[in-house]
Design a protein around this motif. Structure first.
Motif, PDB file in Angstrom:
ATOM      1  N   ASN A  33      12.983  -1.604  -3.591  1.00 34.97           N
ATOM      2  CA  ASN A  33      14.057  -0.743  -4.069  1.00 34.97           C
ATOM      3  C   ASN A  33      15.335  -1.561  -4.245  1.00 34.97           C
ATOM      4  OD1 ASN A  33      15.462  -0.784  -1.454  1.00 34.97           O
ATOM      5  ND2 ASN A  33      13.750   0.475  -0.749  1.00 34.97           N
ATOM      6  N   PHE A  70       6.217   0.490 -14.249  1.00 41.00           N
ATOM      7  CA  PHE A  70       4.918   0.938 -13.747  1.00 41.00           C
ATOM      8  C   PHE A  70       4.960   1.148 -12.225  1.00 41.00           C
ATOM      9  CE2 PHE A  70       2.543  -1.530 -17.341  1.00 41.00           C
ATOM     10  CZ  PHE A  70       3.100  -0.674 -18.269  1.00 41.00           C
ATOM     11  N   PRO A  71       4.029   1.938 -11.719  1.00 42.93           N
ATOM     12  CA  PRO A  71       3.981   2.106 -10.265  1.00 42.93           C
ATOM     13  C   PRO A  71       3.506   0.835  -9.558  1.00 42.93           C
ATOM     14  CG  PRO A  71       2.253   3.411 -11.340  1.00 42.93           C
ATOM     15  CD  PRO A  71       3.039   2.773 -12.423  1.00 42.93           C
ATOM     16  N   ALA A  72       3.931   0.694  -8.313  1.00 40.86           N
ATOM     17  CA  ALA A  72       3.470  -0.428  -7.489  1.00 40.86           C
ATOM     18  C   ALA A  72       1.994  -0.235  -7.153  1.00 40.86           C
ATOM     19  CB  ALA A  72       4.293  -0.473  -6.213  1.00 40.86           C
ATOM     20  N   PRO A  73       1.300  -1.312  -6.757  1.00 36.52           N
ATOM     21  CA  PRO A  73      -0.096  -1.147  -6.328  1.00 36.52           C
ATOM     22  C   PRO A  73      -0.198  -0.093  -5.214  1.00 36.52           C
ATOM     23  CG  PRO A  73       0.465  -3.467  -6.528  1.00 36.52           C
ATOM     24  CD  PRO A  73       1.746  -2.691  -6.686  1.00 36.52           C
ATOM     25  N   GLU A 111      16.121   7.000  -4.783  1.00 43.20           N
ATOM     26  CA  GLU A 111      15.131   7.034  -5.872  1.00 43.20           C
ATOM     27  C   GLU A 111      14.577   8.442  -6.077  1.00 43.20           C
ATOM     28  OE1 GLU A 111      15.281   4.772  -3.515  1.00 43.20           O
ATOM     29  OE2 GLU A 111      15.531   2.869  -4.584  1.00 43.20           O
ATOM     30  N   ARG A 120       4.850  -8.402  -3.204  1.00 42.51           N
ATOM     31  CA  ARG A 120       6.189  -7.807  -3.214  1.00 42.51           C
ATOM     32  C   ARG A 120       7.220  -8.790  -2.664  1.00 42.51           C
ATOM     33  NH1 ARG A 120       9.829  -4.645  -0.329  1.00 42.51           N
ATOM     34  NH2 ARG A 120       8.771  -5.041   1.645  1.00 42.51           N
ATOM     35  N   LEU A 152      10.587  -3.987  -8.794  1.00 44.05           N
ATOM     36  CA  LEU A 152      10.423  -2.526  -8.812  1.00 44.05           C
ATOM     37  C   LEU A 152       8.945  -2.152  -8.877  1.00 44.05           C
ATOM     38  CD1 LEU A 152      13.310  -1.557 -11.279  1.00 44.05           C
ATOM     39  CD2 LEU A 152      13.205  -0.988  -8.846  1.00 44.05           C
ATOM     40  N   GLU A 153       8.192  -2.901  -9.670  1.00 50.07           N
ATOM     41  CA  GLU A 153       6.773  -2.565  -9.848  1.00 50.07           C
ATOM     42  C   GLU A 153       5.908  -3.023  -8.670  1.00 50.07           C
ATOM     43  OE1 GLU A 153       5.676  -3.800 -13.838  1.00 50.07           O
ATOM     44  OE2 GLU A 153       6.649  -2.004 -14.672  1.00 50.07           O
ATOM     45  N   LYS A 154       6.488  -3.756  -7.750  1.00 51.04           N
ATOM     46  CA  LYS A 154       5.759  -4.086  -6.510  1.00 51.04           C
ATOM     47  C   LYS A 154       6.206  -3.170  -5.380  1.00 51.04           C
ATOM     48  CE  LYS A 154       3.477  -7.471  -8.354  1.00 51.04           C
ATOM     49  NZ  LYS A 154       2.107  -7.171  -8.809  1.00 51.04           N
ATOM     50  N   GLY A 155       7.123  -2.237  -5.693  1.00 53.43           N
ATOM     51  CA  GLY A 155       7.501  -1.229  -4.700  1.00 53.43           C
ATOM     52  C   GLY A 155       8.827  -1.473  -4.002  1.00 53.43           C
ATOM     53  N   LEU A 210       1.835   0.198  -1.559  1.00 52.74           N
ATOM     54  CA  LEU A 210       2.923   1.176  -1.520  1.00 52.74           C
ATOM     55  C   LEU A 210       2.662   2.243  -0.453  1.00 52.74           C
ATOM     56  CD1 LEU A 210       5.612   1.659  -2.972  1.00 52.74           C
ATOM     57  CD2 LEU A 210       4.447   3.264  -4.469  1.00 52.74           C
ATOM     58  N   GLN A 267       3.801   0.915   2.792  1.00 53.13           N
ATOM     59  CA  GLN A 267       5.271   0.976   2.900  1.00 53.13           C
ATOM     60  C   GLN A 267       5.750   2.392   3.200  1.00 53.13           C
ATOM     61  OE1 GLN A 267       7.939  -0.807  -0.109  1.00 53.13           O
ATOM     62  NE2 GLN A 267       6.088  -1.664  -0.974  1.00 53.13           N
ATOM     63  N   TYR A 322       9.514   8.520  -3.848  1.00 60.36           N
ATOM     64  CA  TYR A 322       9.771   7.307  -3.070  1.00 60.36           C
ATOM     65  C   TYR A 322      10.184   7.711  -1.663  1.00 60.36           C
ATOM     66  CZ  TYR A 322      10.964   2.311  -2.670  1.00 60.36           C
ATOM     67  OH  TYR A 322      10.998   0.985  -2.325  1.00 60.36           O
ATOM     68  N   TYR A 323      10.193   6.745  -0.762  1.00 58.03           N
ATOM     69  CA  TYR A 323      10.519   7.066   0.630  1.00 58.03           C
ATOM     70  C   TYR A 323      12.022   7.021   0.921  1.00 58.03           C
ATOM     71  CZ  TYR A 323      10.403   1.928   0.945  1.00 58.03           C
ATOM     72  OH  TYR A 323      10.618   0.595   0.734  1.00 58.03           O
ATOM     73  N   ARG A 324      12.831   6.832  -0.136  1.00 57.38           N
ATOM     74  CA  ARG A 324      14.286   6.831   0.047  1.00 57.38           C
ATOM     75  C   ARG A 324      14.922   7.954  -0.770  1.00 57.38           C
ATOM     76  NH1 ARG A 324      18.120   2.122  -0.575  1.00 57.38           N
ATOM     77  NH2 ARG A 324      17.648   2.463  -2.778  1.00 57.38           N
TER      78      ARG A 324
END
Lengths: 110, 326
Positions: A75, B189-192, B144, A43, A70-73, B196, B199, B139-141
């Motif tokens: 924002n 796509f979603p993060a790993p 999003e 990321r 975005l795909e690594k998380g 995530l 995080q 998401y944590y925010r």
């Protein structure tokens, strides 16, 4: 050619391996290794790449590393801050050359 | 809107390329029951097209058939979904009776439903029945989460998490499971999952003092409302092409449909909730109605596939339990 930058051209990146496959393969192997998690996470590396993409103003890279970030998380807040790092460096790099201006001006002035 | 053409190879061709065709079930250990399409939210990614205006809800007759099936067949878990399953008038009865039969129960909870009228006792009810809560939180925010689930949802969701934490959910040593479910806020796509999850844990604890057990990532499925978004935003071709390009045989081997059955509100049988929304009932000689249940035929059935199946097999895979090939 209607435009120098065409989004579909990103998909043709692999064509660059046609004339020099050995160099291409070596580059791609290195490239993939660089983005693997190491001391920095995947990321964090994607965010660095996003900032560099803006510094070198590569639309292909901006496209690719916006998605990758975005795909690594990441924002948008984090991505925007990363771009500001690039902006600061570019601005600072210009500004610090002002010292050369001052040096030159001093040398040729009374 | 006219049905869009699919720019990628049929999913079965991808299965053939790695020797997995035909894809078959390996058992029926999880019974997933969709209690209806009514929901207090209308999320952008929803593959069910659920919302407050939907009226499709499981009838008493179908509910009795589900209870009868639970009583005579062994399942490792009863997985309840919707819509918002808690809004079904017999939700609590179904949970209580399933638990009294010794079944573990999962509830796919949108969190905000906890503040709907009549839901005040839901956290305490969950505790009494040791229900595992799988809660949607994209998401944590706020930005999003609200973009996916509607304005104000994030703040309400955090309040719901605080409430569940106060009842012991997601807290160390209680054994009360509170898992979060992430889906991306758009056509990516979603993060790993593991990264995530780390995080989410740091950010939710730091900013909101809320806790959970695990985070599961789910890929947005090109079905219903999300498919409409893909079409309207001009992302459909690129999204499907990327899903298909990321086909991972290991993820295909671990898809959730291989060990579950999904029951619709009207008593039909599907390989998964996504096939339910695509109208693809169980087939290839296996019964497609609760009335005709046959474990023998269902546990080795051939799975019905379609283009959306690429959503479960891309990259590290995706399922109701998160990644399938991390």
């Amino acid at each position: 050619m209607d435009t120098y930058y065409n989004p579909d051209d990103l998909g043709k990146f692999g064509d660059m391996g046609k004339e020099s496959p050995e160099l291409w393969n070596a580059f791609m192997k290195y490239y993939a290794k660089v983005f693997e998690a190491g001391a920095l996470s995947e990321r964090e590396k994607a965010l660095i790449a996003l900032a560099v993409a803006h510094a070198v103003q590569c639309p292909y890279c901006i496209d690719a590393y916006t998605r990758a970030s975005l795909e690594k998380g990441s924002n948008r807040e984090q991505m925007t801050e990363a771009i500001h790092v690039a902006v600061a460096l570019r601005g600072g790099a210009s500004l610090v050359h002002g010292v050369q201006m001052r040096n030159t001006a001093e040398k040729i002035s009374f | 809107m006219a049905p869009a053409q699919n720019p990628v190879l049929p999913f079965d061709d991808a299965l053939k390329s790695c020797g997995l065709f035909p894809l078959t079930a390996e058992g029926v250990s999880i019974l997933q029951v969709n209690l209806g399409r009514r929901c207090n939210q209308s999320c952008e990614h929803c593959h069910v097209d659920a919302g407050p205006g939907r009226r499709e809800m499981m009838s008493d007759g179908v509910m009795e058939k589900v209870l009868s099936l639970l009583a005579r067949e062994n399942f490792s878990a009863l997985d309840l979904t919707g819509g918002a399953p808690e809004l079904h008038p017999r939700f609590r009865e179904l949970v209580s009776r399933a638990v009294s039969m010794g079944r573990s129960v999962f509830d796919r909870c949108n969190l905000t439903v906890l503040f709907e009228p009549g839901m005040e006792d839901l956290p305490a009810f969950f505790v009494r029945h040791r229900v595992a809560v799988y809660a949607s939180l994209p998401y944590y925010r706020r930005e999003e989460t609200d973009a996916v689930r509607g304005r104000g949802t994030f703040d309400k969701s955090v309040r719901a998490l605080e409430l569940l934490n106060a009842h012991g959910y997601g807290m160390e040593g209680t054994g009360l499971e509170l898992h979060l479910v992430h889906n991306p806020a758009g056509a990516f796509f979603p993060a790993p999952q593991a990264a995530l999850e780390a995080q989410f844990k740091v950010e939710l604890e730091k900013k909101h003092r809320v806790f959970f057990n695990r985070l599961f990532t789910i890929t947005n499925m090109p079905i219903a409302r999300f498919d409409s978004f893909l079409q309207k935003s001009g992302n459909r071709e690129a999204y499907l092409t990327r899903l298909a390009g990321a086909f991972n045989p290991a993820a295909a081997k671990g898809v959730m449909c291989r060990n579950m059955i999904s029951v619709s509100w009207d008593g039909h049988l599907y390989d998964c909730d996504f096939n339910q929304m695509a109208g693809l009932k169980v087939n290839h000689g296996a019964p497609d109605r609760l009335d005709d249940w046959s474990r023998k035929l269902l546990e080795r059935r051939e799975i019905m596939t379609a283009i959306h199946c690429y959503g479960c097999t891309a990259g590290s895979g995706s399922s109701c339990g998160g990644e399938t090939a991390p």
